[in-house]
Write a protein that holds these residues in place. Structure first.
Motif, PDB file in Angstrom:
ATOM      1  N   ASP A 158       0.808  -1.224   0.000  1.00  0.00           N
ATOM      2  CA  ASP A 158       0.000   0.000   0.000  1.00  0.00           C
ATOM      3  C   ASP A 158       0.837   1.269   0.000  1.00  0.00           C
ATOM      4  O   ASP A 158       0.583   2.194  -0.755  1.00  0.00           O
ATOM      5  CB  ASP A 158      -0.971   0.045   1.176  1.00  0.00           C
ATOM      6  N   HIS A 159       1.845   1.364   0.906  1.00  0.00           N
ATOM      7  CA  HIS A 159       2.607   2.620   0.976  1.00  0.00           C
ATOM      8  C   HIS A 159       3.920   2.467   1.723  1.00  0.00           C
ATOM      9  O   HIS A 159       4.163   1.469   2.398  1.00  0.00           O
ATOM     10  CB  HIS A 159       1.776   3.731   1.635  1.00  0.00           C
ATOM     11  N   PHE A 160       4.728   3.509   1.565  1.00  0.00           N
ATOM     12  CA  PHE A 160       5.943   3.687   2.364  1.00  0.00           C
ATOM     13  C   PHE A 160       5.679   4.814   3.362  1.00  0.00           C
ATOM     14  O   PHE A 160       4.748   5.606   3.193  1.00  0.00           O
ATOM     15  CB  PHE A 160       7.129   4.148   1.506  1.00  0.00           C
ATOM     16  N   ASN A 161       6.549   4.927   4.366  1.00  0.00           N
ATOM     17  CA  ASN A 161       6.513   6.091   5.254  1.00  0.00           C
ATOM     18  C   ASN A 161       7.953   6.463   5.564  1.00  0.00           C
ATOM     19  O   ASN A 161       8.749   5.606   5.967  1.00  0.00           O
ATOM     20  CB  ASN A 161       5.719   5.760   6.521  1.00  0.00           C
ATOM     21  N   GLN A 162       8.300   7.727   5.344  1.00  0.00           N
ATOM     22  CA  GLN A 162       9.683   8.199   5.458  1.00  0.00           C
ATOM     23  C   GLN A 162       9.788   9.212   6.595  1.00  0.00           C
ATOM     24  O   GLN A 162       8.875  10.010   6.813  1.00  0.00           O
ATOM     25  CB  GLN A 162      10.086   8.884   4.154  1.00  0.00           C
ATOM     26  N   VAL A 203      -5.085   7.146  -0.143  1.00  0.00           N
ATOM     27  CA  VAL A 203      -4.586   8.249   0.685  1.00  0.00           C
ATOM     28  C   VAL A 203      -3.099   8.504   0.431  1.00  0.00           C
ATOM     29  O   VAL A 203      -2.656   9.640   0.425  1.00  0.00           O
ATOM     30  CB  VAL A 203      -4.893   8.005   2.174  1.00  0.00           C
ATOM     31  N   HIS A 204      -2.322   7.443   0.207  1.00  0.00           N
ATOM     32  CA  HIS A 204      -0.905   7.719  -0.043  1.00  0.00           C
ATOM     33  C   HIS A 204      -0.150   6.582  -0.705  1.00  0.00           C
ATOM     34  O   HIS A 204      -0.561   5.414  -0.679  1.00  0.00           O
ATOM     35  CB  HIS A 204      -0.184   8.158   1.225  1.00  0.00           C
ATOM     36  N   ASP A 205       0.960   7.017  -1.329  1.00  0.00           N
ATOM     37  CA  ASP A 205       2.023   6.093  -1.739  1.00  0.00           C
ATOM     38  C   ASP A 205       3.197   6.224  -0.785  1.00  0.00           C
ATOM     39  O   ASP A 205       3.963   5.290  -0.604  1.00  0.00           O
ATOM     40  CB  ASP A 205       2.500   6.416  -3.150  1.00  0.00           C
ATOM     41  N   HIS A 217      10.274   4.895   8.129  1.00  0.00           N
ATOM     42  CA  HIS A 217       9.413   4.630   9.280  1.00  0.00           C
ATOM     43  C   HIS A 217       8.725   3.277   9.152  1.00  0.00           C
ATOM     44  O   HIS A 217       8.770   2.463  10.068  1.00  0.00           O
ATOM     45  CB  HIS A 217       8.378   5.749   9.445  1.00  0.00           C
ATOM     46  N   HIS A 218       8.067   3.044   8.015  1.00  0.00           N
ATOM     47  CA  HIS A 218       7.485   1.712   7.805  1.00  0.00           C
ATOM     48  C   HIS A 218       7.166   1.471   6.342  1.00  0.00           C
ATOM     49  O   HIS A 218       7.129   2.390   5.527  1.00  0.00           O
ATOM     50  CB  HIS A 218       6.234   1.484   8.665  1.00  0.00           C
ATOM     51  N   ILE A 219       6.945   0.203   6.068  1.00  0.00           N
ATOM     52  CA  ILE A 219       6.367  -0.224   4.789  1.00  0.00           C
ATOM     53  C   ILE A 219       5.014  -0.822   5.142  1.00  0.00           C
ATOM     54  O   ILE A 219       4.895  -1.514   6.157  1.00  0.00           O
ATOM     55  CB  ILE A 219       7.285  -1.229   4.054  1.00  0.00           C
ATOM     56  N   ALA A 220       3.996  -0.533   4.320  1.00  0.00           N
ATOM     57  CA  ALA A 220       2.640  -0.999   4.664  1.00  0.00           C
ATOM     58  C   ALA A 220       2.076  -1.904   3.583  1.00  0.00           C
ATOM     59  O   ALA A 220       2.120  -1.580   2.388  1.00  0.00           O
ATOM     60  CB  ALA A 220       1.716   0.195   4.869  1.00  0.00           C
ATOM     61  N   PHE A 221       1.544  -3.036   4.022  1.00  0.00           N
ATOM     62  CA  PHE A 221       0.861  -3.975   3.140  1.00  0.00           C
ATOM     63  C   PHE A 221      -0.627  -3.953   3.456  1.00  0.00           C
ATOM     64  O   PHE A 221      -1.013  -3.853   4.626  1.00  0.00           O
ATOM     65  CB  PHE A 221       1.384  -5.398   3.351  1.00  0.00           C
ATOM     66  N   LEU A 260      -2.381  -2.097  11.954  1.00  0.00           N
ATOM     67  CA  LEU A 260      -1.586  -2.834  12.939  1.00  0.00           C
ATOM     68  C   LEU A 260      -0.125  -2.575  12.577  1.00  0.00           C
ATOM     69  O   LEU A 260       0.221  -2.591  11.387  1.00  0.00           O
ATOM     70  CB  LEU A 260      -1.873  -4.334  12.804  1.00  0.00           C
ATOM     71  N   TYR A 261       0.711  -2.300  13.562  1.00  0.00           N
ATOM     72  CA  TYR A 261       2.150  -2.150  13.295  1.00  0.00           C
ATOM     73  C   TYR A 261       2.911  -3.294  13.941  1.00  0.00           C
ATOM     74  O   TYR A 261       2.709  -3.591  15.129  1.00  0.00           O
ATOM     75  CB  TYR A 261       2.703  -0.837  13.850  1.00  0.00           C
ATOM     76  N   LEU A 262       3.814  -3.881  13.155  1.00  0.00           N
ATOM     77  CA  LEU A 262       4.669  -4.976  13.626  1.00  0.00           C
ATOM     78  C   LEU A 262       6.125  -4.541  13.487  1.00  0.00           C
ATOM     79  O   LEU A 262       6.440  -3.636  12.706  1.00  0.00           O
ATOM     80  CB  LEU A 262       4.442  -6.222  12.764  1.00  0.00           C
ATOM     81  N   VAL A 270       6.642  -2.783   9.985  1.00  0.00           N
ATOM     82  CA  VAL A 270       5.713  -3.176   8.922  1.00  0.00           C
ATOM     83  C   VAL A 270       4.311  -2.822   9.392  1.00  0.00           C
ATOM     84  O   VAL A 270       3.913  -3.207  10.495  1.00  0.00           O
ATOM     85  CB  VAL A 270       5.798  -4.700   8.670  1.00  0.00           C
ATOM     86  N   GLU A 271       3.586  -2.093   8.563  1.00  0.00           N
ATOM     87  CA  GLU A 271       2.187  -1.819   8.900  1.00  0.00           C
ATOM     88  C   GLU A 271       1.291  -2.731   8.079  1.00  0.00           C
ATOM     89  O   GLU A 271       1.555  -2.988   6.901  1.00  0.00           O
ATOM     90  CB  GLU A 271       1.835  -0.355   8.579  1.00  0.00           C
ATOM     91  N   ILE A 272       0.247  -3.220   8.703  1.00  0.00           N
ATOM     92  CA  ILE A 272      -0.806  -3.923   7.983  1.00  0.00           C
ATOM     93  C   ILE A 272      -1.990  -2.955   7.997  1.00  0.00           C
ATOM     94  O   ILE A 272      -2.343  -2.399   9.049  1.00  0.00           O
ATOM     95  CB  ILE A 272      -1.177  -5.268   8.652  1.00  0.00           C
TER      96      ILE A 272
HETATM   97 FE   FE2 Z   1       1.236   3.882   7.272  1.00  0.00          FE
END
Ligand code: FE2
Ligand code: XXG
Length: 363
Positions: A158-162, A203-205, A217-221, A260-262, A270-272
């Motif tokens: 779904d997205h990255f977070n920097q 909402v975002h890439d 910060h995270h990668i989200a699936f 959910l954050y792992l 990793v965010e789900i």
């Molecule tokens: Fe996120």
């Protein structure tokens, strides 16, 4: 007053590449077998290809070769935030865009990386390793292979977070690259603490979170539904792996998504994530949240754990060395909302009768 005053990044006088979506991330892990166990055996990502050094993983609805590359290395870090661009000419445009900015750029021929054709890697002006590609190997889309799906099936990247020290500067740069802001967090002085930016109509890439950076910060699936996220929690509990859960499950205020954050075995976050909203209209309204709104990051008002604000993964330069960090000099979101002087509210009007909290913030 906005205290974030570093020099703006120039806007190159060339057309930016037409970015389709965030497509993959390459992360360095210190124990490939342990990471394989986490991403494949626990989370159920699909192995497209693997060798002694690298594992190429994808989600169930994906048709391109990979969404995540795990590469064995000495220090856990992020090697590439990878975007798909619309045409082969957009790879040329990406190269020209970053050359015009004076960035380090490496064009990589077909076959340089498994599954990818011609691509370009850059060290962007914010210090992040970005990658752009169009040609990519197509593989079987496992969307209908319910015989293979697990209850917590991860279906898309779904997205990255920097993490970056100066959010408005980063936002202006990404806007020059064609991204649009969908939501952000500010205070009444106009200090911007975080912003969410899109190319695809969600909402975002990627998002920019204020903090010492550049860091990931995270990668989200994404999962299809909320119950898939609850299944992941149940599975982690049953495996006595509940310590991999850092935050949630819950519903975000920003994005309205369920989350959910792992933390993976190296601490990569990793965010789900599931069920945010359509943003593809040209006049999609930007949502701005007050940094003191207790429901902005968790709609149910659950507190955000401090590690979520402070910890993030380092990123690599194009030589594979750790990028040095620049500290954030603007106000810290954690300090203004959950630190000793912070305040937050669930009902804004209540803050009018809480002068001591306002005073606390001003100190
Ligand atoms: Fe996120
Ligand atoms: O994807 C996201 C996040 O960036 O991970 C965090 C959407 C919303 C939020 S927040 O914690 O601000 O609700």
């Amino acid at each position: 007053m906005n205290t974030q005053l570093s020099t703006p990044i120039p806007i190159p006088d060339v057309e930016p590449p037409d970015i389709v979506r965030c497509a993959a991330m390459e992360i360095v892990v210190t124990d490939l077998a342990r990471s394989r166990e986490f991403y494949v055996d626990v989370l159920g990502l699909v192995v497209t290809q693997e060798d002694q050094r690298c594992i190429y993983l994808r989600c169930f609805d994906e048709f391109i070769h990979h969404n995540l590359v795990l590469r064995q290395g000495p220090v856990a870090a992020v090697a590439a935030f990878s975007y798909r661009v619309r045409t082969p000419a957009d790879v040329d445009r990406a190269e020209a865009f970053y050359r015009a900015l004076g960035c380090r750029v490496e064009r990589r021929a077909d076959g340089f990386r498994a599954g990818l054709g011609d691509s370009v890697r850059v060290q962007d002006p914010l210090g992040f390793p970005y990658e752009f590609f169009h040609h990519v190997e197509h593989v079987e889309r496992l969307a209908w292979r319910y015989d293979l799906h697990v209850p917590g099936a991860l279906v898309r990247l779904d997205h990255f977070n920097q993490v970056t020290p100066d959010v408005p500067r980063a936002v202006a740069h990404l806007e020059s690259l064609g991204f649009r802001v969908t939501e952000d967090i500010q205070d009444s002085d106009g200090v911007q603490y975080a912003a969410w930016l899109r190319r695809k109509p969600t909402v975002h890439d990627t998002a920019m979170t204020g903090g010492d950076g550049p860091r990931m910060h995270h990668i989200a699936f994404a999962t299809h539904e909320k119950h898939n996220i609850l299944s992941i929690c149940d599975r982690l509990g049953a495996l006595r792996r509940s310590d991999a859960i850092e935050r949630g499950p819950g519903r975000h205020g920003v994005s309205n998504a369920f989350y959910l954050y792992l933390r993976d075995p190296d601490g990569h976050r990793v965010e789900i994530y599931t069920q945010d909203y359509w943003t593809g209209d040209p006049d999609n309204p930007v949502v701005t949240w007050d940094v003191h709104d207790n429901q902005r990051r968790d709609w149910w008002g659950n507190p955000v754990v401090p590690s979520w604000y402070t910890e993030a993964s380092r990123v690599l330069d194009l030589d594979g060395e750790l990028q040095p960090l620049t500290s954030r000099t603007g106000a810290s979101e954690m300090a203004v909302t959950i630190g000793a002087d912070g305040f937050s509210y669930t009902r804004k009007d209540d803050t009018e009768s809480m002068p001591e909290y306002k005073l606390g913030h001003q100190l």
